[in-house]
Design an enzyme around this catalytic site. Sequence first.
Site, short mmCIF file in Angstrom:
data_model
loop_
_atom_site.label_atom_id
_atom_site.label_comp_id
_atom_site.label_asym_id
_atom_site.label_seq_id
_atom_site.Cartn_x
_atom_site.Cartn_y
_atom_site.Cartn_z
N LYS A 73 0.83 -1.21 0.00
CA LYS A 73 0.00 0.00 0.00
C LYS A 73 0.87 1.26 0.00
O LYS A 73 0.58 2.22 -0.72
CB LYS A 73 -0.94 0.01 1.22
CG LYS A 73 -1.92 -1.15 1.25
CD LYS A 73 -2.96 -1.01 2.35
CE LYS A 73 -2.35 -1.01 3.74
NZ LYS A 73 -1.71 -2.31 4.08
N ARG A 148 -10.96 -0.30 9.33
CA ARG A 148 -10.38 -1.59 9.67
C ARG A 148 -11.43 -2.62 10.08
O ARG A 148 -11.12 -3.80 10.22
CB ARG A 148 -9.37 -1.44 10.82
CG ARG A 148 -8.13 -0.62 10.46
CD ARG A 148 -7.20 -0.51 11.64
NE ARG A 148 -6.06 0.35 11.37
CZ ARG A 148 -4.91 -0.08 10.84
NH1 ARG A 148 -4.76 -1.36 10.57
NH2 ARG A 148 -3.92 0.76 10.62
N ARG A 187 12.34 -6.57 6.92
CA ARG A 187 12.33 -5.11 6.79
C ARG A 187 13.07 -4.44 7.94
O ARG A 187 12.86 -4.76 9.11
CB ARG A 187 10.88 -4.62 6.73
CG ARG A 187 10.72 -3.14 6.48
CD ARG A 187 9.29 -2.81 6.14
NE ARG A 187 8.35 -3.14 7.21
CZ ARG A 187 7.03 -3.01 7.10
NH1 ARG A 187 6.50 -2.60 5.96
NH2 ARG A 187 6.24 -3.32 8.12
N ARG A 230 11.09 -2.80 13.53
CA ARG A 230 9.93 -2.45 14.37
C ARG A 230 9.57 -3.64 15.24
O ARG A 230 9.72 -4.80 14.81
CB ARG A 230 8.74 -2.06 13.49
CG ARG A 230 8.94 -0.77 12.71
CD ARG A 230 7.81 -0.56 11.73
NE ARG A 230 7.95 0.68 11.00
CZ ARG A 230 7.38 0.92 9.81
NH1 ARG A 230 6.64 -0.02 9.24
NH2 ARG A 230 7.55 2.08 9.20
N ARG A 241 -1.10 -10.10 13.74
CA ARG A 241 -1.67 -9.03 12.91
C ARG A 241 -2.48 -9.61 11.75
O ARG A 241 -3.56 -9.10 11.41
CB ARG A 241 -0.55 -8.14 12.37
CG ARG A 241 0.15 -7.31 13.44
CD ARG A 241 1.44 -6.70 12.92
NE ARG A 241 1.19 -5.66 11.93
CZ ARG A 241 2.18 -5.09 11.20
NH1 ARG A 241 3.43 -5.51 11.33
NH2 ARG A 241 1.88 -4.13 10.35
#
Length: 290
Positions: A73, A148, A187, A230, A241
């Site tokens: 996104k 969401r 990442r 993160r 998630r």
Amino acid sequence: MMVILSCKMRVFFFCLVAWMASVSDGFGLSSTTFRGSWRASKKNGTSRGSSSSRSAPEMRQIIILFGPPGSGKGTHAPKIVTKLGTPQLSTGDMLRAAVAAGSDVGKQADAIMKSGGLVSDEIVVGIISDRIAEADCTPGFILDGFPRTVAQATMLDAVLAERGDAVTSVVALEVPDEVLTERICGRWIHKESGRSYHVAFAPPKSLKRGMTPSPDTMLDDDTGEPLMQRPDDTEEALKNRLNAYAEQTLPILDHYAPVVTKVNANQDMSLVWAEIDAAITAAARKSSDA
């Protein structure tokens, strides 16, 4: 007797035409313009003052960019912004801006966050309502990260309906979970600038072949400062998630089913963008024809 009556009728007719011409001149129209415009409206099947002779205002392009974490996104949203000339709205950015501006909903959100609470859906929707009233949202906007849940989608629909608007397109990026795991867990970011790297797809210059990724080997290309991961970019956190996404967020696609376009985001980025581009172009054409 018939001849006299016929003459009188002709005189009456010419007097009527002259009077209509004088009236139209009084409104800044010549008799030729008056007759011409009336004939044109008759030809088109409408008359002056008819609602069908007025063009309806264009519907705003309201796009929801939808997909799980790591689906791309953030990569493709700026391209949509460039194509449509509409802003990308994320709830985090809007929340911070509302707090900084000291708006009513911003003050409410600030108080809740300072107390350690979670900002309610009502406050978030209130912030969105204020934001989309700004001038840059006149042609439309792109929502990223909201809604969401179906409950949030329903509240958003109500806010848009008050303005005569509705969501025109939902672009759903689809990627297999195992691919998302590889993307997310590899990442690393530079905290100060937000620059993002990936151990496999976009490694920093400091990570040489055969090295194990760590704060010592993962350094920002520009500053040489250590990169970081993160807390929620771990495999365990991502699993949670994705479970929450499947249970709470995926049902939104059924809610917006008529305007949903699913995009295969597990392919070359140029091909992903081609599908997104086709989806938003088709949505824009459909709303302009409505």
